[in-house]
Each structure stands twice: as structure tokens, then as C-alpha cells.
Enzyme design. Structure first.
Site, PDB file in Angstrom:
ATOM      1  N   ASP A 313       2.412   3.073  -6.418  1.00 22.26           N
ATOM      2  CA  ASP A 313       3.445   3.993  -5.960  1.00 22.26           C
ATOM      3  C   ASP A 313       4.271   3.195  -4.968  1.00 22.26           C
ATOM      4  OD1 ASP A 313       3.269   6.827  -7.044  1.00 22.26           O
ATOM      5  OD2 ASP A 313       1.201   6.558  -6.426  1.00 22.26           O
ATOM      6  N   ASP A 314       5.258   3.807  -4.365  1.00 21.07           N
ATOM      7  CA  ASP A 314       6.122   3.112  -3.415  1.00 21.07           C
ATOM      8  C   ASP A 314       6.793   1.918  -4.105  1.00 21.07           C
ATOM      9  OD1 ASP A 314       4.959   5.014  -1.826  1.00 21.07           O
ATOM     10  OD2 ASP A 314       4.000   3.649  -0.447  1.00 21.07           O
ATOM     11  N   SER A 315       6.583   0.697  -3.601  1.00 21.56           N
ATOM     12  CA  SER A 315       7.322  -0.471  -4.085  1.00 21.56           C
ATOM     13  C   SER A 315       6.669  -1.074  -5.330  1.00 21.56           C
ATOM     14  CB  SER A 315       7.422  -1.525  -2.980  1.00 21.56           C
ATOM     15  OG  SER A 315       8.115  -1.011  -1.873  1.00 21.56           O
TER      16      SER A 315
END
Length: 755
Positions: A313-315
Site C-alpha cells: 500500500d502507500d508507495s
């Protein structure tokens, strides 16, 4: 205290050592981790637990970012449209955007990639007709009352996840973290050196938990809090842009990608759109780079004697766990935050040793929807059980080795029922793991494929969590399938043409017309249509939902209309006659196979299906199981088997449209649903439709009598797990080869039957 231990990652927090260690025992944790904004003290580090240390390799390097401003991550933005009122127009570039997130990159190297457009005429304005100064572009020779925009590059000066956490948790004057880009060699070298130092300075760390890698999913904030979320796409590549990347791409591919290839008239290229060649080239270009640089860092971690896990998730953009290059990274584990069953299945597919899911709710004062969680008015136990209700279905179908929580452990004080709940769920999870270790759960015979543009690359997802994409029928279908006893794969249209249909009994295609999920222009290919139609004629089953196989330019809007017996009138047939019909029941169905299936509960009590306007029978041979009168496809009606429902505003003269149909086609079948929404009863309906489509009985062994309950049989473990998918107590019975076994289930309850 938990009956068992292991497989649980506990968030820790300096200053709350006693609470951290007490809950670690209660929940059977074997690992303690830090979270964004927390640290682990020596008392925690030396308590005998495995230690996860969270790093985000692209943030928390502000000193470097300020010394090397060219390495700050960038993106293309489009200015707000300005309507010309004379022969010139002035456009303020960052107007409307959140200035805490963006800073204009007005260097000469950046401006070489800017573009100005007359959006009314859909024409680019030549460079000699516009000029830049002090954050504004002046366009000359404009046409009055045409709209003009500018595509421009800007720096992202506040890393988006840290920005969200900062705002959500009220971090006050804490310094804003700037994301840096390893595309620049000086940054790539810095990251490698930093990784070596970090490993040496953290001897207690057993697992380095990468908060993804380099490029975050796109998340553009607006200046006005009423429109804070300008644009979000969890699978977008918009934040991978830089001047260096644009130049490298041009050199490698032999053509220049443009700002408009990203901006796309302001629509951007959401994952819900089929990609063009340029986007696919850019995705491949970024993926190869992310793998190359990511492997360098993972090798450093391994050389230090530590394991490397990645948070999916995120980057994560460019990381692509279902992509062909993912194994090249060498990750030891993958961690996925989950709200839903389909996210569990997504995590389980990754080619790593350890699959771990991060449970919700996070230990934050408020949840992602902005409602209180660990705060006054919050009910985190209720939230945890409701999330578990969905997650549990995926856990029963696919093995996951670890679960855990994130956030601030001190927030659990005063929420004792939540603590008790996590203790119960963690033991349940370990029970599931023991059964998976002995052998796979039992699956029904039909093999199922979901067909869309992205195929395996977007298995078990669209572009994010359930709450980002809840309007799309396919995400509901994915969620239903995630806990059903079928082997499920995700195919692209190229897979179909390459002969992979032979491996499957049922194909599902669902989504709006021209979307990546329905397929868009892929259906203009006569070879694809012929291959799939032949497969159906020879015994395959095609289940279409919403606007399956839809593409304009042909006699049938749904290219699979001959198989389905249903099509959509886009306006060309408004004066054509319609086949009359009455919804069939077990008593009126002419086909005995269908009548038998209806008697056996093909459409169970409580199941509903959406009806959308303008659908019609093509030749009158499809059996209509449910229908409704609707005026607009934007206001679908819910109806049940043998019923004609009515949406608001209809009259006696409003024609009914088919909502659920079944048609025999050669030795195969076509099944059409106007729409599908996740509910326990609808999950059972989908299971039954798949079984019926493949020629199987719907009430076979290892199903439950009550459709809002489900069961999973583990043959090697000799156990059947029965679950209640509602917040109410339920009575049910499990069908087995030896007869039925009755079960009473508590709200959200789980029960085990020894076989």
C-alpha cells in the site's frame, strides 16, 4: 491470555512499555513493530520479541532533499480551466491546489514539457503564443469564450501518506516530510548508503518493513476542504514523473511521452480506463526501474542478516505484486492492509515466503472515513468484527501466515472490549492457519475466470480498497468470490485469444461500458468474440454483469448478446418493439433443469439483483428470473426471483426490463445480471449461478442451508468451519455426504465441526 502464540505483529510505543508487553501476551504476539510516528524503547527491544522496523525509503530525508532540490518527486498537474473573454487569458497555475502539497517547478528543463490547450477546440496552443511569469501563464490569440488550461510539472513537497497521517493525528508543527526520487543517480546512491548505515544502527531489527518503495499512488489534494480529495487512484502512475524519467524514457523508447499523455484532458488515466500503448510502455518502464533499484536495497538488507518485507500500500506503484518481475525483488514477505476478503486473496497471491495482513481498525483516533474510532463516540470492537466478517471469508480460502495491527497502542486504553475481541480473533486466525498447513480447503468442480483488460496484473482488485470502488459491480463480485469454494483466476483478453479458456468452465465479465473491467475496445476484435462464443457453444458459461462486452459500432451493443440473449438500447432501438415476458418461477419454467435449480434455491431468500434501464431480450429465448421497471440506469431497482419490481417514478406504461436471465447456448449457457451488490444472500446467489451454469447441483455437499451462513471443509484437517456473515444470531445446517449437521451461530460467530 491467548490460547496460542505466534503469527501476530503487535504495535509498540515508547512510553507505554507495560501496556505494549501486556497486550503482546494477551494477543499471542511474537513480533513487535513501530508505526509511523512511534518508536520502540530499549525495554521493548530487549523483551525477547522479533522486531519489525518500519522504513519509508523516500521520506524523512529532508536535509538531503533541501541540498538536492532537483531530486524531490514531481507530477504533472493541469490548471483550472480559464474562459477567455478577449484575445488573451491569464492562467494561475496552482490555483485550487493545496499549496502544502505542491510547489511549481518552473525551471527551463521542466517548462520544456509544459503544454497549453484550447480545451473547447481540443487543440494545443503553439509555444510562441504563451508566456510564463511568476506562477502564471498568459495566452495570446485566444478565442473569446473558449476554455484554456496549462499542463505543468510541479514538485510534491509533502509526502502524501505522511501528510494524511499528520493531518489525521494532529501532529502540529512536526516538520513536513519531502519525498525524494531515486531516478536521480545522486539520490539512488544516497539511498543505498543510508540503507547500509541504517542496518548497522539497528541490530535488534529482525525484519525491515519497507513502507512500499519509491512511488506513491496518486493522491491530489485541493485547497478547499470541501473538495480536499481532488483525485485518487490506488494504481496510478502519475507520481512517477520527473524530468529525468521523461528524458530516460525518450532515449530508451525512441519517442517522447507528453504531459497530455498523463493529464488526458484533465481526466487523467484512471485504472478504470483501458490503457493505450503509451501508458503500458510507461508502466513497464517504471516497473523495471523500481525492481532494479529495489533489489539493490533488499540485497543490502539481506547482507546485514535481516529479512525484507514490503507493505503493499502507500508507495507501491511500480512494484506490482502480480507482475511478472515481482519475484526478482527477493522480498521475504508481503504485508497488506485489508478491509475486505478480496484484499486477503490479493495478498496471498504474492510469491513470497510470508504473507501478512494488517487488520482494521488501525489504532488511530479516527478511521479513513473520518468517523471516530479510538475516540469519544467510536466503537472499535464493532468495527473490528465487521471488518473480520469480510476478512475471515478470504482467510478460509487462502493461507495467510501473519496478522497484525498498526498505530498507537495507548489508544486502546478504555476500550477493553476491543482488546478482548482481538484476543479472540487472533486465536481464530491461528486455528485457520493450522488447518491450511495440513492441506487445501475443498473446492467445487467449476473453474472460474474473471475477464477484464488488466487480467492477472489486477487480480482481486480494481484500483484500491472496497471504499474507493464500491460503485463498481466487479469489486462486489470479487468480494463475493473471495470466500467462495472455487478456484478463481483473472484473465486478460490476450489470454482468451491465446487459448486459455480451455482451462475454465465459467467466465465472468462485469463493468460499465468502455471501462477496463467490461473491456472497452477489446470487444471490437472479431477474433476475441468468435473464440469466446465458440467456447460457450461447446459447453462454457458466460456470466455478464451491467454492460458486459459492450462496445459501440456493431449491430449488438453487447458483443456477447447472442450468448446472453440480452442487449442494451443506447437510443438506436427506441422505436423498435420489445419481446414480452413474465419472470419465471420453479412452477412456470419450461426448462426442467432450470425448474429443478429454482426448486433447490438457485436464487435464495433475501437475494436481490439490480435492474438497469434500456435492457431488452434479443430473441425471446432467455428465461427472465427477475425484472423491474426503471426510468434511468443511474437509479437501479432491486428485485428478487420471479418478481417485477418498480423504481421510483415509474408508471403502468413503463416497460419492465430483464434484470436476471438464463439462456442455453449450444452446450453452454449465458447468464445476465443487471448489477450485483455484495450481501450474504447475494454471495450465495452467485455461488449457485456458477454451479448451475457449469451443470452442477446448487445444494451439494459442503454448503449450508441458511444462505447468510457459509462453510469451508478442510479434508486433511477433518474439520468444517461454519461462519455467520451477519451481526445477528443464526441457525443453520451443513450438508455433508452423511446428511445434515445443525449449527447455532452467535453474531459474527464461527463454529467448527469435526468430521
Amino acid at each position: 491470555m491467548s490460547r496460542k502464540t505466534g503469527g501476530f505483529t503487535m504495535p509498540g510505543e515508547a512510553g507505554f512499555e507495560d501496556l505494549t508487553l501486556e497486550l503482546a501476551k494477551r494477543w499471542g504476539a511474537d513480533v513487535i513493530r513501530d508505526s509511523d510516528g512511534t518508536e520502540l524503547s530499549d525495554d521493548i527491544l530487549n523483551a525477547g520479541y522479533g522486531i519489525y522496523s518500519t522504513i519509508c525509503i523516500i521520506r524523512d530525508h529532508n536535509e538531503f532533499a533541501k541540498a538536492h532540490p532537483e531530486t524531490v518527486q514531481q507530477t504533472f498537474l493541469m490548471s483550472e480551466p480559464v474562459m477567455a473573454e478577449s484575445d488573451s487569458a491569464v492562467i494561475e497555475l496552482l490555483k485550487g491546489y493545496y499549496l502544502g502539497q505542491f510547489r511549481l517547478n518552473d525551471s527551463p528543463e521542466s517548462m520544456a514539457w509544459w503544454q497549453v490547450f484550447d480545451r473547447t477546440a481540443n487543440e494545443e496552443i503553439p509555444a510562441d503564443r504563451w508566456a510564463y511569469s511568476d506562477g502564471k501563464v498568459t495566452v495570446i490569440g485566444t478565442v473569446p469564450y473558449h476554455q484554456y488550461t496549462v499542463n505543468f510539472l510541479c514538485y510534491r513537497i509533502w509526502e502524501e501518506i505522511s501528510m494524511y497521517n499528520h493531518v489525521t493525528n494532529d501532529w502540529g508543527d512536526k516538520e513536513h516530510l519531502i519525498p525524494i526520487d531515486p531516478r536521480y543517480p545522486v539520490c539512488r546512491e544516497y539511498m543505498a548508503d543510508w540503507m547500509r548505515r541504517w542496518c548497522a544502527e539497528h541490530p535488534h531489527t529482525t525484519v525491515v518493513r519497507f513502507t512500499s518503495l519509491f512511488y506513491n499512488f496518486v493522491w491530489i489534494w485541493g485547497a478547499d476542504e470541501r473538495h480536499r480529495n481532488e483525485y485518487t487512484d490506488w494504481a496510478s502512475y502519475d507520481f512517477t514523473v520527473s524530468v529525468k524519467a521523461l528524458e530516460d524514457f525518450r532515449e530508451e523508447y525512441g519517442y517522447a511521452i507528453t504531459s497530455e499523455d498523463f493529464v488526458n484532458k484533465g481526466q487523467l488515466h484512471t485504472t478504470h480506463m483501458p490503457a493505450d500503448r503509451v501508458k503500458r510502455d510507461w508502466m513497464d518502464f517504471i516497473n523495471r526501474f523500481v525492481v532494479e533499484v529495489g533489489k539493490e536495497l533488499i540485497d543490502i538488507v539481506h547482507e546485514a542478516g535481516k529479512k525484507a518485507y514490503v507493505f503493499y500500500d502507500d508507495s507501491w506503484v511500480g512494484l506490482e505484486p502480480n507482475g511478472k518481475r515481482f519475484p526478482e525483488f527477493g522480498f521475504d514477505g508481503l504485508i497488506k492492509c485489508v478491509f475486505s476478503g478480496f484484499e486477503v486473496r490479493l495478498c496471498s497471491m504474492a510469491e513470497v515466503e510470508t504473507h501478512e495482513i494488517r487488520l482494521h481498525p488501525y489504532l488511530f483516533p479516527v478511521g479513513l472515513g473520518g468517523l471516530p474510532t479510538f475516540a469519544e463516540g467510536g466503537d472499535p470492537e464493532r468495527d473490528a468484527r465487521q471488518y473480520w466478517l469480510h476478512v475471515r471469508r478470504g482467510l478460509l480460502r487462502a493461507p495467510i501466515q501473519r496478522i497484525g495491527l498498526g498505530g498507537y497502542v495507548h489508544l486502546t486504553r478504555g476500550f477493553d472490549s476491543f482488546v478482548d475481541c482481538i484476543e479472540e480473533l487472533s486465536d481464530e486466525f491461528r486455528d485457520f492457519g493450522e488447518m491450511h498447513a495440513l492441506g487445501k480447503p475443498y473446492t467445487f468442480k467449476p473453474r472460474v475466470a474473471v475477464l477484464h483488460y488488466w487480467g492477472r496484473l489486477r487480480s482481486w482488485t480494481l484500483s484500491g480498497h472496497f471504499h474507493e470502488t464500491y460503485m463498481n459491480d466487479l469489486i462486489h463480485i470479487n468480494e463475493a468470490l473471495s470466500g467462495l469454494p472455487f478456484d478463481v483466476d483473472f484473465l486478460s483478453f490476450d489470454d482468451v485469444k491465446q487459448g486459455k479458456l480451455a482451462e475454465y468452465d465459467v467466465v465472468i465479465n462485469a463493468g460499465r461500458a468502455l471501462s477496463a473491467w467490461s473491456g472497452g475496445d477489446a470487444w471490437a476484435d472479431p477474433e476475441l468474440v468468435a473464440v469466446l462464443t465458440k467456447w460457450c457453444a461447446e459447453g462454457g458459461a458466460f456470466i455478464g454483469v451491467d454492460e458486459p462486452s459492450a462496445v459501440p459500432g456493431f449491430g449488438d451493443y453487447f458483443r456477447m448478446a447472442p450468448v446472453l440473449g440480452v442487449d442494451e438500447d443506447t437510443g438506436a432501438r427506441v422505436t423498435h418493439g420489445r419481446w414480452a415476458f413474465e419472470p419465471v418461477t420453479a412452477e412456470t419454467a419450461a426448462d426442467e433443469e432450470l425448474a429443478d435449480a429454482l426448486r433447490r434455491g438457485l436464487v435464495p431468500a433475501g437475494a436481490t439483483v439490480k435492474a438497469r434501464a434500456c435492457r431488452f431480450l434479443t430473441d425471446g429465448t432467455a428465461a427472465v428470473l427477475a425484472a423491474a421497471k426503471v426510468l434511468s440506469s443511474e437509479v437501479p431497482a432491486e428485485c428478487t426471483s420471479g418478481e417485477i419490481a418498480a423504481a421510483a417514478g415509474v408508471t403502468d406504461d413503463t416497460p419492465a426490463v430483464p434484470a436476471l436471465t438464463v439462456k442455453s447456448f449450444g452446450r453452454g449457457k449465458g447468464i445476465y445480471l443487471g448489477g450485483f451488490s455484495y450481501s450474504p444472500a447475494n454471495v450465495r446467489m452467485l455461488q449457485n449461478l456458477i454451479l448451475f451454469a457449469a451443470g452442477e447441483k446448487v445444494d451439494q455437499a459442503y454448503t449450508t442451508v441458511n444462505p447468510v451462513t457459509e462453510c469451508t471443509f478442510f479434508p486433511e484437517a477433518g474439520r468444517i468451519v461454519v461462519i455467520n456473515n451477519t451481526a445477528e444470531p443464526q441457525e443453520t445446517a451443513v450438508r455433508t455426504p452423511d446428511g445434515e449437521t445443525g449449527v447455532a451461530l452467535k453474531p459474527y460467530g464461527t463454529s467448527f465441526i469435526e468430521v
